[in-house]
Design an enzyme around this catalytic site. Structure first.
Site, PDB file in Angstrom:
ATOM      1  N   CYS A  75      14.846 -18.649 -44.064  1.00 10.03           N
ATOM      2  CA  CYS A  75      13.567 -19.351 -44.012  1.00 10.03           C
ATOM      3  C   CYS A  75      13.278 -19.902 -45.400  1.00 10.03           C
ATOM      4  O   CYS A  75      13.164 -19.128 -46.360  1.00 10.03           O
ATOM      5  CB  CYS A  75      12.473 -18.364 -43.593  1.00 10.03           C
ATOM      6  SG  CYS A  75      10.813 -19.056 -43.628  1.00 10.03           S
ATOM      7  N   CYS A 192      14.035 -26.776 -43.775  1.00  9.13           N
ATOM      8  CA  CYS A 192      13.433 -25.756 -42.908  1.00  9.13           C
ATOM      9  C   CYS A 192      14.490 -25.433 -41.873  1.00  9.13           C
ATOM     10  O   CYS A 192      15.082 -26.348 -41.280  1.00  9.13           O
ATOM     11  CB  CYS A 192      12.167 -26.285 -42.238  1.00  9.13           C
ATOM     12  SG  CYS A 192      11.536 -25.215 -40.920  1.00  9.13           S
TER      13      CYS A 192
HETATM   14  N1  DGL Z   1      12.003 -21.655 -40.575  1.00  6.86           N
HETATM   15  C1  DGL Z   1      11.082 -21.704 -41.648  1.00  6.86           C
HETATM   16  C2  DGL Z   1      11.676 -22.424 -42.864  1.00  6.86           C
HETATM   17  O1  DGL Z   1      12.882 -22.513 -43.024  1.00  6.86           O
HETATM   18  C3  DGL Z   1       9.676 -22.224 -41.469  1.00  6.86           C
HETATM   19  C4  DGL Z   1       8.897 -22.250 -40.256  1.00  6.86           C
HETATM   20  C5  DGL Z   1       7.472 -21.759 -40.453  1.00  6.86           C
HETATM   21  O2  DGL Z   1       6.580 -22.549 -40.888  1.00  6.86           O
HETATM   22  O3  DGL Z   1       7.255 -20.596 -40.171  1.00  6.86           O
HETATM   23  O4  DGL Z   1      10.972 -22.881 -43.716  1.00  6.86           O
END
Ligand code: DGL
Length: 265
Positions: A75, A192
């Site tokens: 993330c 993301c």
């Molecule tokens: N998957 C997360 C990232 O790589 C973000 C998604 C969220 O806002 O929770 O930033």
């Protein structure tokens, strides 16, 4: 490493599965625990202090329960903030996911690169520092998308989303003269982990062709290097999926391919 390592992959939701599938391909010998902190999703809508206060103790509980050999913070919104805190608090290796600005700028020919991430990720000092250090003279456009991660969750959860919804988030990435390939964006960083879930749709909707940079294969190589030699002859490894909300999701068939076809506990 002679035993099968346990790798814990962590995200706010289902986006980290795009990192997981690369790690699984690189390390079929490992056991996998995937944790979606969906009770706190989306991280992009939370303040920095809130995310640190959420993730650091939660990770302590997860380490206590699952005893991983390595943790992947799949993330960007969390990694750009909590990695240093996690490394200070816990002694096992953490591999993060941060915007791939350096390779994107190194390969851009038009010298125009866009970074598509959550609003949190594009605001981070960590991301600004990557641009200062590695833009290599490129013009970098930061695009903070409010909804794309939630749209990707919906789509993967079996609720189709419209082209218009995706386009609204994507359009600001395309900068410059549409008619001149030397004077328009030619590279978009997927900053993301949810966004690769929509990559086929984004490619079709993009106003012109660009290179899309997904750091997942590089993360998988880093994980494999840190773990060392693969455990031999350990057979099919285990996989576990945890939602912090404890929701019943009914997504086993959808999620299994990300785990290399392993049955999910
Ligand atoms: N998957 C997360 C990232 O790589 C973000 C998604 C969220 O806002 O929770 O930033």
């Amino acid at each position: 490493m002679t035993h099968s390592p346990t790798i814990l992959v962590f995200d706010s939701g289902l986006g980290g599965l795009t990192v997981l599938r690369e790690v699984v391909a690189a390390r079929p010998d490992a056991h996998y625990v995937y944790v979606a902190d969906d009770a706190f999703f989306p991280y992009g809508h939370h303040g920095e202090d809130e995310i640190i206060a959420r993730v650091v103790p939660l990770m302590g509980e997860l380490i206590g329960t699952h005893d991983p050999d390595l943790v992947v913070i799949a993330c960007n919104t969390a990694s750009t903030l909590v990695l240093s805190h996690l490394r200070a608090a816990y002694s096992l290796p953490f591999v993060g996911t941060v915007p791939a600005i350096k390779p994107a700028c190194a390969q851009s020919k038009s010298r125009r690169v866009s970074v598509l991430g959550t609003r949190g990720t594009v605001k981070r000092e960590y991301t600004r520092a990557l641009i200062r250090d590695f833009a290599q003279g490129c013009e970098v456009t930061l695009v903070g998308s409010p909804e794309l991660a939630s749209l990707a969750e919906r789509e993967l959860g079996g609720h189709p989303i419209s082209d218009g919804d995706i386009l609204a988030e994507l359009t600001p990435c395309f900068v410059g003269d549409p008619a001149d390939a030397d004077a328009r964006t030619d590279t978009v960083v997927l900053a993301c982990t949810h966004y690769p879930l929509l990559l086929d749709r984004m490619k079709k909707l993009a106003p012109w062709a660009v290179a899309w940079i997904d750091p997942a294969p590089a993360i998988a190589r880093r994980v494999s290097d840190l773990l060392g030699a693969q455990a031999a002859g350990t057979g099919q490894s285990r996989a576990e999926m945890i939602f912090t909300s404890n929701r019943t999701h009914g997504l086993e068939a959808t999620l299994a391919p990300f785990f290399g076809g392993r049955a999910l506990a």
